[in-house]
Every structure is written in C-alpha cells, then in structure tokens.
Scaffold this motif. Structure first.
Motif, PDB file in Angstrom:
ATOM      1  N   VAL A 458       0.868  -1.175   0.000  1.00  0.00           N
ATOM      2  CA  VAL A 458       0.000   0.000   0.000  1.00  0.00           C
ATOM      3  C   VAL A 458       0.905   1.224   0.000  1.00  0.00           C
ATOM      4  CG1 VAL A 458      -1.892   1.163   1.161  1.00  0.00           C
ATOM      5  CG2 VAL A 458      -1.645  -1.314   1.370  1.00  0.00           C
ATOM      6  N   PRO A 460       2.120   4.841   0.285  1.00  0.00           N
ATOM      7  CA  PRO A 460       1.493   5.991   0.919  1.00  0.00           C
ATOM      8  C   PRO A 460       1.045   7.002  -0.121  1.00  0.00           C
ATOM      9  CG  PRO A 460       3.874   6.018   1.221  1.00  0.00           C
ATOM     10  CD  PRO A 460       3.529   4.716   0.576  1.00  0.00           C
ATOM     11  N   GLN A 461      -0.145   7.496   0.062  1.00  0.00           N
ATOM     12  CA  GLN A 461      -0.653   8.501  -0.864  1.00  0.00           C
ATOM     13  C   GLN A 461      -0.222   9.873  -0.393  1.00  0.00           C
ATOM     14  OE1 GLN A 461      -2.317   7.621  -3.717  1.00  0.00           O
ATOM     15  NE2 GLN A 461      -1.591   5.645  -2.994  1.00  0.00           N
ATOM     16  N   ARG A 462       0.041  10.723  -1.333  1.00  0.00           N
ATOM     17  CA  ARG A 462       0.391  12.085  -0.944  1.00  0.00           C
ATOM     18  C   ARG A 462      -0.827  12.754  -0.342  1.00  0.00           C
ATOM     19  NH1 ARG A 462       4.040  14.753  -0.477  1.00  0.00           N
ATOM     20  NH2 ARG A 462       2.772  16.607  -0.243  1.00  0.00           N
ATOM     21  N   THR A 463      -0.603  13.426   0.741  1.00  0.00           N
ATOM     22  CA  THR A 463      -1.701  14.133   1.371  1.00  0.00           C
ATOM     23  C   THR A 463      -1.495  15.618   1.126  1.00  0.00           C
ATOM     24  OG1 THR A 463      -0.404  14.116   3.367  1.00  0.00           O
ATOM     25  CG2 THR A 463      -2.046  12.393   3.122  1.00  0.00           C
ATOM     26  N   LYS A 464      -2.331  16.376   1.773  1.00  0.00           N
ATOM     27  CA  LYS A 464      -2.214  17.815   1.547  1.00  0.00           C
ATOM     28  C   LYS A 464      -0.881  18.346   2.079  1.00  0.00           C
ATOM     29  CE  LYS A 464      -3.937  20.171   5.235  1.00  0.00           C
ATOM     30  NZ  LYS A 464      -4.750  21.214   5.666  1.00  0.00           N
ATOM     31  N   GLU A 465      -0.523  19.487   1.580  1.00  0.00           N
ATOM     32  CA  GLU A 465       0.749  20.088   1.982  1.00  0.00           C
ATOM     33  C   GLU A 465       0.790  20.312   3.482  1.00  0.00           C
ATOM     34  OE1 GLU A 465       3.597  21.223  -0.119  1.00  0.00           O
ATOM     35  OE2 GLU A 465       2.554  19.487  -0.917  1.00  0.00           O
ATOM     36  N   ALA A 466       1.861  19.923   4.089  1.00  0.00           N
ATOM     37  CA  ALA A 466       2.019  20.185   5.508  1.00  0.00           C
ATOM     38  C   ALA A 466       2.588  21.581   5.701  1.00  0.00           C
ATOM     39  CB  ALA A 466       2.941  19.156   6.131  1.00  0.00           C
ATOM     40  N   GLY A 467       2.426  22.066   6.911  1.00  0.00           N
ATOM     41  CA  GLY A 467       2.727  23.460   7.190  1.00  0.00           C
ATOM     42  C   GLY A 467       4.171  23.853   6.989  1.00  0.00           C
ATOM     43  N   CYS A 468       5.103  22.923   7.197  1.00  0.00           N
ATOM     44  CA  CYS A 468       6.493  23.356   7.200  1.00  0.00           C
ATOM     45  C   CYS A 468       7.109  23.269   5.814  1.00  0.00           C
ATOM     46  CB  CYS A 468       7.304  22.561   8.209  1.00  0.00           C
ATOM     47  SG  CYS A 468       7.274  20.806   7.986  1.00  0.00           S
ATOM     48  N   ARG A 469       6.316  23.018   4.816  1.00  0.00           N
ATOM     49  CA  ARG A 469       6.924  22.935   3.490  1.00  0.00           C
ATOM     50  C   ARG A 469       7.003  24.315   2.860  1.00  0.00           C
ATOM     51  NH1 ARG A 469       4.947  17.531   2.859  1.00  0.00           N
ATOM     52  NH2 ARG A 469       6.618  16.405   3.835  1.00  0.00           N
TER      53      ARG A 469
END
Lengths: 469, 460, 516
Positions: A458, A460-469
C-alpha cells in the motif's frame, strides 16, 4: 541524547567567540586564549616541564605534574599540529564537556586529530557549509544562573547541608559560619589554577569544611594543559574533596533524565581527574591522606520548583572511561604523521572572522583523515552534519545507525548490501559471495520481504501540503 | 596485570583450600540453623560447591526436624538438586513439585524410592524437603508458611519472582553466583530504576536493599577452576570478592597421546594443555555472527581434541592419597560455548560434518551452572563490527570462561582490542542505582590481555 | 535492529523514499482522536509555553502562556487545558456495554460470573513524538497533587477542581503508554516508525518533520532531500522552516523572537500578548498539521485483524480508571509500591509477547521477520500420516511432513503453534528433521482436532496445503498472582505505609514565593 537538541541552531551567527563572562562560564568552561605551548606566540613559552612551575604563584611550591600523562610523547613536533591549524591560529582548548565527549566516539580519527590539534570544529563546519546545530536558549541560561546562585547563596549553607546529608551522614554537620569560602580570583587561568591549588592546600590543612566556588583546574590533554572549571569543590574536615555539579534539569521524585545525569557524570569525572594530581601534592605537603571522592554531588532543581535537591553519583566507571580516552589522544601525532605534508585546516580567516578558504579545498583536507560517522555524532560533534553528508554520499551503512553493521559482516555500503540481497547471479557487481552467511541471510530476507509485500503493498498517498513545506 | 596476583599473597601461611572452604561452610550452616536473622546470603563463585552446600544445608535442616522448601530457577536445576539429595541420602523424603505439562520433570526421579513427584502441593505434605521452580512456587498456595527455605541461583532470580514466593516461607538461605548473567526484562523497567524493589533487578539486590544487615558469606574456593584459571576469573569478574582455586599448579594435567602436527589448531591445543588457556586468533575481518571460518575452526579444535587422544588427570580426592589415573577426554567432557543460538547451531552442524557427536554446544545462558574438562569458546566479540551491551555483558564472558576444569580454548578474530577501545561509552546513569562491577569493558580487556599470552595466530 | 528491518532501511535509503515495514496497520486509530502539541519553556521543568489541542484539524484550541515565570499564568494555562481536554476524556465514560467477568465472591471465595460495565469506546491522545509522551507524564505529575479550595480552604493558590483530575488522567495515559501495543496515548513518530522504514537512522526518525519527509516527500524532492530540509532549513531571519515538534523550542526562536516579545509583554505594551500568541501558534501549527498528515497516512492502511482486541484492553483500562475516579480514590502515588511495580512489569511483559504474536499473525511481512529469525516457518505439506496417542483413551496425533525453505531453531519436542482460519490456534510439537533431506521436517499435531477419535474435518492439513507454524505462543498468559500490597513480604520491605501517611500522598508544597 536529544536529537532535536542537536538540530538547534546557535543563536548569534554561530562563529562568535565565547566571552568569558560569568554567564558563559556556566555553560561552557573557560577557553583560555594564551596558555598553550605554541612556539609562534611570543607571550607564552611554556614547555611541558616548565609549565607547572610557572603556573604557581611565587613562593608556593610547584604544582604537581599531573600523574595523568596524557598527550603526545616529548618527542612530538608541535610544529606539525600548528601547521594543521594554520599560521597564527591559536589552538582551541578543550573544556570539560568536550573532554567528556571524547568517549562518545573514540573510534573517530578525524575527531581525535581535530580535537587534539586544537582546531575549532564549529568554525570548520561552518566554513564547510554544514554548520553545527547547537545552541542554547537564553531562558535556559538565565534559569541555570539563577539556580546556581540560589544553590550557592547564603555562603553555601544549603549546598553544604545537601552535601552533608547525601555524602557524609552520621558526621557532625557543617556549621554555616565555620565553612571557609576562599577567594579564588587571580589573573588568567594559570593564576586561578594555582590559586585553587593553594586554597585546597590551606583548606585541607585547616581540617574544616571549605567551599571553593568555581575553582580552576588543569588537565593535560595531548601534551598541553586544558583548564576546566567545576561549579564547586568542597573540602571535608577529613581531608577528602568532593566535586559538585550543579545542573538545571529537574530531579522529580528522586529521579532525573538518565542521559543528562550520564553526561553530568562524565563531565564530573574530568574534574575528579583534574583534582587527583593536586590531591597527591597537597597530601604530600600537608601530611594528610587527601582523597578525591569518586562519588560526586549532583545538585538539581527539586520537582517543579527551583529549590535545590541533590544526589550522590558514583563516577568510577566514567573515571575509567575518561582516563583511557585521554590516554588514547596520544595517537594524535601518529595520525598527523600519516597526512600528506601540505595538509592544513587553516580557514584563512579575515580580520572580521570570515573564512576565505574555498570549501572544496577544506573538504579535501578533512577527507585526508577518516571519520567514523554514526548518527549519535549529530548530538556530540560540531562536524557531524559534514560527516553525515559524506557518509551518505558514500552509501555507508553506518549512516543508518551503528547497530546496522552487526549482521552485515563485511558488507559496508548500501550498494554492496543490495547487490548481495539480489537474486543469485543477477547482481551487477557479481561480487557477493554465495557462501557468506550474511549474503545468504540477506537473500532470504529479500525474498521473504518480497513475498510478503507482493500484492499487498500500500504505497502511501500524498496528502495535503504540511505546514512546514 | 592484576589477574595473576594472589589476593592473599600478604599472608605467609600456606593456603589450605579445604580448611578455608570448610570454615566458610560451617559459618554458613551456623547462621542458617542457629542464626536469628530471617535471611542468609551466600555468594558462590564458579564451581565453589554451591550445590554441595545446598544439599548439605537441606539435609541438616531436615535432620533437625525442620522441613523446608527449595526454590530453584529452572526445571533442570530442580531435577539436578533432587538427584543430588537422593544421591546423598536415599532415605530422605523429597517432594518434587512440578507443573502439569507433560514431561515437566526428569523421568529418572520416578525411580527414586524416597522421592515423590506431584503437580499438587497437597500430595507432598509431610515431605522433609519439597523442591520446585520459582515459577511453580509462585502459583502455589499454602495455609502455613514454611519455616525454612533455600533459594538457589538467587542472583539469576528476578526481584518480582521473589516477591511472588517470599510469602511462602519465614526465613531463607539465598545462594547464588553474582558473576553470572543478570536477569533481564524484555520491556523497559527504567521507571523503577533506583527503587529498592525494582522488579527487574535481581532478588538478592532487593533483599539486601531492604535488609542490609543480613549475614553475607562467600565460598572462598573454586574446586572446578584450575590454578591457571581461578586468578584470572577472580580478578576479572570478582574484583571485590576474590577466590582461590582448590588445586595447585601441577595438580591437574591435560596431555595428548598423539603429538601435534604443527598446525595452528594443534599448537593451540598444546598451549592450552600446558597453560590452561589458549587463544586461536584468526585474521581480523568483519563477519556475520556465524562466521564460517571461525565456526570451522571451533569444530576443528574439538575434532583434534578427540583425535589426539586427550587425557585429563585430576588431583586425587583428599581421602585417596595417591595420584588419580588419567581419564580419557571424551566428547561428553567437552563443551563449546557461544553468545548466540545461531552460532551454536552452526557449530553443531560443523561438528556433525566432522563426525563429532556428544559434545555440548550451547549459549552462555544454557551453559550456566555446568562443568566440563575442556571448553572451546567462540569469543562473543569475534569479527563484530561493533560491540553492544549484550556482547559486552560481564556475566556472558564470565560464564564462558569459567566452565572448565582443565583448559579453555578461545577462538577469536584479531582486532577485538581495537573494537573495545573504539566502543563509545555514553551510558545513561540512573540515580540511586548501585553500579555493578566489574564493567564489561574492563573485564573483556583483562581477559583478552591474559589470553594474548597464550595466543596462536592462525590463518586457516 | 533485525536484518529484515535493516534491509528495509537500506532499500529506503537507496530509493530515496520510506519502505513499508507492515502490510496492515497495527494500532487502533480513533475516529476522533485528540491531538495535543505542547511546547515548554527552555530550562524549566514545570513551565508550559503553549499548546495546540483539539479533535478538529481545522480548529485547534490555542493555549499560550505569555510569561511562563508567572505562577498565575501557568496555573491559568493548566486550568484551560483541563477545560479543553477533560470534556473529551469524559465524553466516553457513559456509553457502555456489559461484559461478563469472573470475580471472587467475597463471601464464598468462589469465582462467580458478574456483569460489569465496559466503555464502548475510549479517548485517544496523539502527541508528535516520544518527548511529547514524556511531557504528558510530566504534566500529569505536576497537576495530580494540586489541592483544590474544597480540599484545603486555607491554602494559597487553590487549583480549580478539574486540574488535579486532568493530572490523574494524564498520569493514567502516560502509564498506559508504557504498555506495548496500547493506544490511549500514542506518539506520531512511534506510529510512523512502526509502519515505515525510513532511509535514515532511528535517532533521526525522532524528528517528525524529517520522518514524514521520507514517507511522503513533497513533489520534486527525494525523501532524503526533504528530510534534510525539514531538519535544518531556515528562513532569512534564521528561523527553522519546520520548527521542532516540541515540547522543546528552537533556541533561535527563543532568543530572537520569543524573548523580545516577552520583554514587550512584561513592559505592558499594548498588543504584546496577541503577538506572543501568534508567535507560539506559528511554532505549533506546522507540527499540528504534520500530526494530522501522519494520521491520514496511517488511515490509508488496512487495519490488522487483532487490533480491535488490543483496543478492547485499552477500553478496559479507561473504564477501570473511570471507576477509580468515580470511587473517589486518591491520585496515583509518586512511586509505585513493590506489588504495583511487579504487576505492571508482568502485565507489560505479557502485552509485549502478545503484541509480537498478534502482529506476526496479522501481517505476513511481520511474520517474514519471525521466519527469518528462526521463530516461525512456513512450507508446503508433503505428507500426512495418521497416528494415535498412547494411553487409555487414544487420541489422534497425526504426523505432518512439511517442506520449507525456512531455518527454524528447533529442538526435539519443541512446542509449535499453528494459526487456524477461524482465529484459533492448533498446538503441535516438532518431531524430527527428515534424514538426508534438507528442508523437510515432521510435526506432530497435539490438539485442536476435536474430542473424537477421528479429527474434525478441516482440522488436519492436507498435502499441498501451505501452512505456517510458530515457535511462539499466540496467546501467552500473564504472570502469577502477587500478594496484596498490605502483604508485601519482608524481602521487599514489608507492607507500605497506609494511604495518607507521608511520604506517599503528600502533595507538593505550595510556597509563598514563586520558586521558578
């Protein structure tokens, strides 16, 4: 050891020289500027043999030569180490924390050489483009100073009470007004060390309690003296001495962070070592049996307050460790001798402290001596980010942790391991020995992993942008 | 080095091991039978007659009309004690309490006339001595506690195991070897570090922390370890509680009928026969645990031990007077010790390949408490790229270096001294925890330094 | 580190992206977890700086202490934290199920079945990293002994009643988190490292930002590049782009931003408090988002079959503490007594054994690791020979011959366990390796075939079946009973002082001066 702590950035611009004010002294030991056997510095002319005598105040008998004969043999050419630092660059003295940290990775020749030659690893790392990530919050500094002041306030009454309770129960308690608190001020670290030795002698001869606040002690490291400054040393009426370490991490319900206590114990062991030769000398002079206790007093804030509490810490193991690590620093000259003649770590600093040496050139110089990088270095050595970068580029498996090598036998790189784990005969390298148990086990591991993952992976699917990017 | 110093070299009187051991035993029995304290602690170094002491104390208590329970740690230890008790006194009524699992005890016990076995304590009522494991005792309920108990291998028993059985007895004799492997826990127990009753510490630490003034004794003489081994093992692993060998240099002899062929293996055998120690050093190399060369070397050493017609001559029993006859060194008198199970398995396979059977091959954990004429040890740090706390554990090396009556041969790759020197020492320190001596690092260095004097360098 | 895990890390390092360590999720994830991201003041044990807390990823509650050296402000923070967290924790207390349990009847001394309450669900706290769990314990310790005005009307600085109550709950969560496989309080780094192997070391995995970068790198960057950026990249003002996940702050933040802002607050400048809150939120928010990103990643994994079984134990744990609180029991003591310590250790050891077994049974990748370690083996049945046990009532004891490529560490008579499709376990024992034929061995089935003289259909494997035996038990049992605390024997110091006796339950003294 906190990894996040290791990733902190120094405040200020990192390369600023520490000012030897009182506040800084609590955090790092005094780094002497002019007390080193460097022939190029006219103001000092300190050979190994003349140093003890010159360090003593007039009239006082010479300080003992430390029985701890660490450092290079007398034949060593100090010029070589000077060349490594660069012309006119003063060697950086090791403080107690740095000495204690020698045990963190004793297999690293790079660290041994750089420390032994007195090279400023922090500045070197900065110039290499991989600055160290140490730093201290001013809140912690303020708190530490306030706590130490509280512990030592009122003539050290509370400190002596704790010490008596933890280390000398059953003996008459110290009467606050009878505790001697000698003045240790003197010019320069040598003067202060000599003053300390004298105060210890007098206090021991007097046969009462004495509290020495920030005494100065000398340890010989790779042939040159390093000055270290314990928070306090207490002289007992029986002539024994106790090192006192004051730390600002809490003791909650009698227990404290074991990694921090361990670091404090290693640091305290350096002080005990530094006191031993002085004790030998004072013993000979006063005729009393002087003993440096191998149980130190660790004073910490109690629970959630900044009221002090204390524990006795047995540092015998740390003493043994530090002793042998200091002894092994004699290898420095041996390592230096293996370097190409023109090697130098000179940063070619301008007057305002900017390094002008090209980083590639410096990197090349650093490469001439092997490092033994492991992730633990990140919290213990200023050069760690540079070494990690190189280690990762080389595909060294140690970059994944010291323990990784355990079952890999002779396979040292990621490439070798993957080749070995690949199906028989299919690898590009073809070097994997099919009879090597590590290769057999890796192949089995790879096959079992592949079998288990087949059809079930499985990603990992990309999720929404995290804050520290 | 200090290892060769005689701990009592300052006294001029000749050392009489038998008298010294007897005096210690008498004092222990006096405290056990007539003392006023609830506990007596006895430290017993390897081969110092711990089992003999336990059997004797049990018989004397029984003879004084004081029935007792005996707690041991494994079923094998329990069976062994029952056999020893029956061997000394076939009439003595002994109960063997066991679990209800099939094969829970040695079937030999069933043939002993005075021994009764049962899974239920009620069936064993009235027996003079009842022996079982700590685990079984923990599930046992009694109306009246026993007046006496003997706790064997108490240093290998965890504090929490003692907690669950201590209610069964009023007073106890605790016997064990402080130098062997410590008990451990597979989960973290740091939160209790420094507490007197830390459940993961050894039963003896808890006992003494709460009862610091209990009488503590020590058996001063190792009857197993030869004169060549006792000083090293004593200095390296028991620095504050030294012991002596019960035999002198020359009392024991190991000889081979077939002369050596000059190979490294034969040379190390000759060295070990001569001096009691041998180090077969293979070229430095990082290897996986089951280093094929080292495993083969171990197997070849064993093969040659058998092929060369080894014979071991021991001191005569004090009563007999003359010299005992040489006893052939058969496979049953040899053991191979390793750190890991897969290493033991690899050695077994290699030995089978050389046609050797009947040699005990096991890990340090499983060799604890056992005794052989000659042991062959695969050094725990051989070929390792890193030393870990597991491999440095003092008790592991101590067990491996103290199973032999005649000689110990260690197979190891070069480079271990450097590995030790480069081992980072950044151990955490927990407040209130008494530090254990010796340190594994130091012990390893002193053993290695001694072995280096008996080194045969060999490139297979 | 086991070889199979080392290999996974090496694969990840080579691929520049984390590799799976599991094929299923091995921890229960609540549908509505409470995420708690705390920050503490450098150098102070008992001085929180701020926190983001809540169950709604879009609307965390921001709690901030504008001056941590002010006792009133610290106490106000704790009160606010209690007001925020306790309703969530209490929210699971009343929805219950009935379970049957055996209890000892105090009159007859016999075990009798009784109906007891079990909460249908339980709270789940998620913090960013292991240090966060430690901080929850610290908060619990600092709060649970606080005295309320009701308890001590005269004492200065009385705590609102729910402060010591939250302290007790946090202490409970902190202790529960030491139980292997438990899920009332989890760290995101712990969850992620259980399920993925990054291409860096275990030590570096403690950095939540770097770990997430390996598992889920942003487009255009490899895991390694993204991780290095998360660790140390700074903006023009020298501030980390990815602040530490706490509770410790970055010294550069303390020195350059926080200290001047606090000075302005201390000077009473208008807007200073809001500025401080904004600063603290700015440090917390990236970590808050990272925790939720981790939750998303974990939710994408199918859940392991035995996870619910372990979560039920967490529900029992929650229910039991709820009952203790309702019964008015005093707060947990500062130190466990000998019996409690032994009980906890024993419970954790069984939980570890159970977790290890259940994860292997739920997940072929975990089982692969056990097979590689010689603790399990899988293979194809080549022959089944019927045999009967000896004794008065002979029972079927069939001999199964198996061909396997695994190398189990088997001694003769070793006990073996086979998971059956219905979740039960069939016992067996190792008989022998086949002579002259490597990889072939014989196992005797010793149970799980019903009570009859012929095995129940389907209970004995057939030739060509692929079967897996483990050397470890599937439902290891716990340790023996321990004495009651009032019966602690002399070897362990005797009975403890009665509750209320010093030093056990003594609250921390409240001094007139603020000693921080």
């Amino acid at each position: 050891m906190s990894y996040e702590r290791a990733l902190r950035k120094p405040h200020g611009n990192g390369s600023a020289a520490p000012k030897p004010d009182r506040r800084q002294r609590r955090i790092r030991d005094w780094a002497p500027r002019m007390s080193v056997p460097d022939a190029r510095l006219p103001q000092v002319n300190v050979s190994r043999d003349s140093r003890p005598a010159s360090a003593a105040p007039p009239g006082a008998p010479p300080m003992p030569t430390p029985s701890l004969r660490v450092g290079a043999p007398p034949s060593v050419s100090w010029g070589r180490l000077t060349e490594l630092r660069g012309p006119g660059v003063r060697p950086r003295s090791l403080d107690a924390r740095a000495l204690a940290a020698l045990a963190a990775n004793p297999g690293c020749r790079r660290r041994a050489l750089l420390d032994g030659a007195g090279i400023d690893k922090g500045a070197l790392a900065q110039a290499l483009g991989s600055p160290a990530a140490y730093g201290q919050s001013q809140f912690a500094i303020v708190r530490g100073n306030a706590f130490e002041a509280r512990v030592k306030g009122d003539g050290g009454t509370e400190l002596l009470r704790l010490l008596h309770e933890r280390l000398a129960p059953g003996t008459p308690p110290p009467e606050p007004e009878t505790v001697a608190t000698p003045d240790l001020s003197a010019a320069g670290p040598e003067g202060r060390a000599a003053r300390t030795a004298l105060a210890l002698r007098e206090a021991t001869a007097a046969g009462g309690w004495a509290l020495l606040d920030h005494p100065m002690l000398a340890v010989e490291v790779a042939g040159s003296p390093a000055y270290v400054e314990p928070d306090a040393v207490v002289v007992h009426p029986d002539g024994s001495w106790t090192v006192v370490e004051i730390k600002s991490f809490p003791m909650i319900d009698g227990s404290a962070d074991a990694a921090k206590v361990g670091a404090a114990a290693r640091q305290a062991a350096v002080y005990v070592l530094a006191l031993e030769p002085v004790a030998g000398h004072v013993g000979a002079h006063t005729g009393r049996a002087v003993q440096v206790r191998d149980r130190v007093l660790l004073v910490c804030p109690k629970d959630f307050s900044n009221l002090p509490t204390a524990a006795a810490v047995d540092v015998r193991k740390q003493l043994a460790t530090t002793r042998r690590q200091l002894a092994r620093l004699t290898r420095v000259e041996e390592i230096a001798a293996t370097l190409p003649a023109e090697t130098t770590f000179d940063l070619r600093l301008t007057d305002d402290g900017t390094a002008t040496r090209p980083p590639e050139e410096l990197a090349k110089a650093v490469e001439t001596v092997d490092a033994a990088y492991a992730p633990e270095c990140l919290a213990a050595c200023e050069l760690a980010f540079h070494c990690r970068k190189r280690s990762r580029q080389d595909g060294a498996v140690e970059a994944l942790g010291r323990g990784v090598r355990g079952e890999l036998g002779g396979l040292g790189t990621i490439e070798e391991v993957l080749a070995a784990a690949g199906p028989e005969g299919a690898s590009g390298l073809g070097a994997a020995d099919p009879d090597d148990p590590a290769v057999v086990a890796l192949r089995r591991a790879a096959a079992l992993r592949a079998e288990a993952l087949a059809g079930t992976a499985v990603p990992p699917q990309r999720t929404k942008e995290a804050g520290c990017r | 080095m200090t290892a060769t110093q005689d701990p009592r070299s300052t006294t001029n009187r000749p050392f009489d091991p038998a008298a010294s051991a007897a005096a210690a035993t008498d004092a222990i029995l006096r405290d056990t039978l007539h003392g006023t304290r609830r506990g007596v602690v006895v430290d017993s170094p390897p081969g110092a007659g711990k089992s003999t002491l336990v059997v004797r104390a049990a018989r004397e208590l029984a003879a004084a009309g004081r029935p007792l329970m005996v707690v041991a740690q494994t079923n094998a230890q329990v069976d062994d004690l029952v056999l020893r008790l029956a061997g000394k006194d076939p009439e003595l009524p002994v109960g063997r309490l066991h679990s209800s699992e099939p094969g829970a005890f040695d079937p030999v016990l069933a043939e002993l006339p005075a021994v009764r076995t049962s899974a239920k304590i009620a069936d064993l009522a009235g027996m003079d001595v009842v022996v079982s494991t700590a685990a079984k005792w923990a599930y046992t309920k009694v109306d009246e506690p026993w007046r006496h108990a003997i706790v064997d291998e108490a240093y290998q028993m965890r504090s929490d195991a003692l907690l669950s059985v201590a209610g069964l007895f009023e007073r106890a004799l605790f016997v064990g070897d402080p130098g062997q492997l410590d008990p451990f826990s597979v989960v973290g127990a740091e939160q209790w570090a420094g507490l007197a009753y830390d459940p993961s510490s050894s039963a003896v630490s808890t006992l003494l922390a709460h009862n610091p003034d209990l009488p503590q004794h020590r058996l001063p003489v190792s009857w197993r370890l030869p004169a060549s081994a006792a000083p090293l093992v004593s200095a390296a692993f028991y620095p504050y509680t030294p012991f002596r060998s019960g035999t002198g240099h020359g009392d024991r002899r190991l000889a081979f009928g077939v002369p050596g062929d000059g190979s490294g293996v034969d040379r190390v055998l000759d060295e070990a026969a001569e001096s009691g120690w041998g180090l077969l050093e293979l070229p430095a190399r990082h290897t996986p645990r089951t280093d094929p060369e080292a495993v083969r070397a171990v197997a070849q050493v064993v093969r040659r031990l058998l092929d060369r017609g080894g014979a071991a001559t021991s001191e005569s029993p004090a009563s007999a007077g003359g010299t005992a006859d040489p006893v052939p060194l058969t496979s049953g008198r040899i053991a191979v010790g390793t750190a890991h199970r897969d290493q033991a398995a690899a050695v077994r396979t290699a030995l089978a390949g050389l046609g050797v059977t009947g040699v005990a091959v096991d890990t340090a954990n499983r060799l604890q408490g056992r005794e052989f004429d000659v042991t062959v040890v695969l050094h725990p740090l051989s070929g390792r790229p890193d030393a870990t706390a597991f491999h440095l554990e003092t008790g592991r090396l101590c067990v491996l270096a103290s199973r032999h009556r005649h000689a110990c041969i260690v197979v190891c790759r070069a480079g271990v001294a450097d590995l030790l020197d480069e081992h980072p020492s950044t151990e955490p320190v927990r407040l209130g925890v008494t530090i254990k001596f010796p340190d594994g690092w130091e012990a390893n260095h002193s053993v290695l330094a001694h072995l280096n004097e008996h080194r045969v360098v060999w490139r297979p | 580190m086991s070889l199979i895990e080392t290999l996974a890390r090496i694969e990840a390092a080579a691929a520049g992206r984390a590799r799976p360590r599991c094929t299923v999720r091995h921890r229960h994830l609540s549908e509505r977890p409470l995420v708690f991201v705390p920050l503490t003041t450098a150098g102070e044990a008992g001085a929180p700086l701020g926190a983001l807390v809540g169950t709604d990823r879009e609307k965390p509650a921001l709690l901030a202490v504008p001056q941590p050296r002010d006792r009133d402000l610290r106490f106000a923070f704790l009160a606010e934290l209690a007001e925020t967290v306790l309703p969530y924790v209490d929210g699971f207390a009343d929805a219950i199920e009935w379970e049957e349990r055996k209890e000892t009847d105090p009159e007859t001394g016999k075990k009798v079945p009784v109906q007891v309450e079990l909460c249908a669900d339980a709270p789940q706290l998620i913090v960013p990293s292991a240090a966060g769990i430690e901080y929850v314990r610290l908060l619990g310790r600092s709060m649970r002994f606080r005295r309320t005005a009701e308890q001590e009307p005269e004492a200065p600085f009385p705590a609102p009643p729910h402060v010591p109550l939250l302290g007790r709950w946090l202490t409970h969560f902190g202790e529960r988190a030491r139980v292997p496989g438990a899920g009332l309080l989890l760290s995101m780094t712990g969850l992620l490292t259980r399920h993925w192997a990054s291409g860096q070391s275990v030590l570096e995995d403690q950095h939540l930002g770097a770990l997430l970068a390996w598992i889920d790198p942003p487009p255009g960057l490899s895991g390694r590049e993204a991780a290095e950026r998360a660790e140390s990249a700074r903006d023009a003002a020298g501030q980390l782009l990815c602040p530490p996940a706490g509770p410790a702050t970055d010294p550069a933040f303390d020195n350059r931003l926080l200290a001047p802002a606090m000075a302005r607050y201390d000077a009473g400048l208008p807007g200073a408090e809001d500025e401080l809150r904004t600063l603290v939120e700015g440090q917390l928010r990236p970590t808050w988002d990272a925790v939720w990103q981790g939750i998303d990643l974990l939710r994408a994994l199918p859940v392991g079959a035995r996870v619910a079984d372990r979560w039920k134990r967490d529900r029992w744990s929650y229910t039991a503490h709820r009952d203790r609180v309702r019964a008015g029991e005093p707060p947990q003591p500062k130190q466990d007594d000998a019996v409690t310590a032994a009980q906890k250790l024993s419970a954790r050891e069984s939980a570890q054994a159970q977790l290890d077994a259940q994860e292997a049974l739920d997940d072929p990748l975990v089982m692969a690791g056990r097979r590689l370690a010689g603790e399990a083996f899988q293979g194809t049945v080549t022959d089944v020979e019927m045999a009967m046990s000896e004794g008065r009532r002979p029972m079927p004891r069939p001999l199964v011959t198996l061909r396997t490529a695994d190398h189990p560490h088997l001694a003769e008579g070793a006990k073996l366990y086979r998971p059956l499709a219905d979740g039960r376990t069939q016992p067996g024992e190792f008989v022998a390796h086949a002579a002259e034929e490597p990889g072939v061995l014989v196992v005797r089935l010793t149970g799980g075939m019903g009570r009859g003289k012929t095995p129940e259909p389907g209970s004995v494997p057939e030739p060509a079946d692929v079967v897996c035996w483990t050397l470890f038990e599937h439902a290891p049992r716990g340790g023996p009973e321990l004495p009651d605390p009032e019966d602690i024997p002399w070897t362990h110091g005797g009975p403890p002082p009665a509750p209320g006796d010093p030093p056990h339950a003594a609250p921390d003294p409240v001094t007139a001066e603020d000693f921080l």
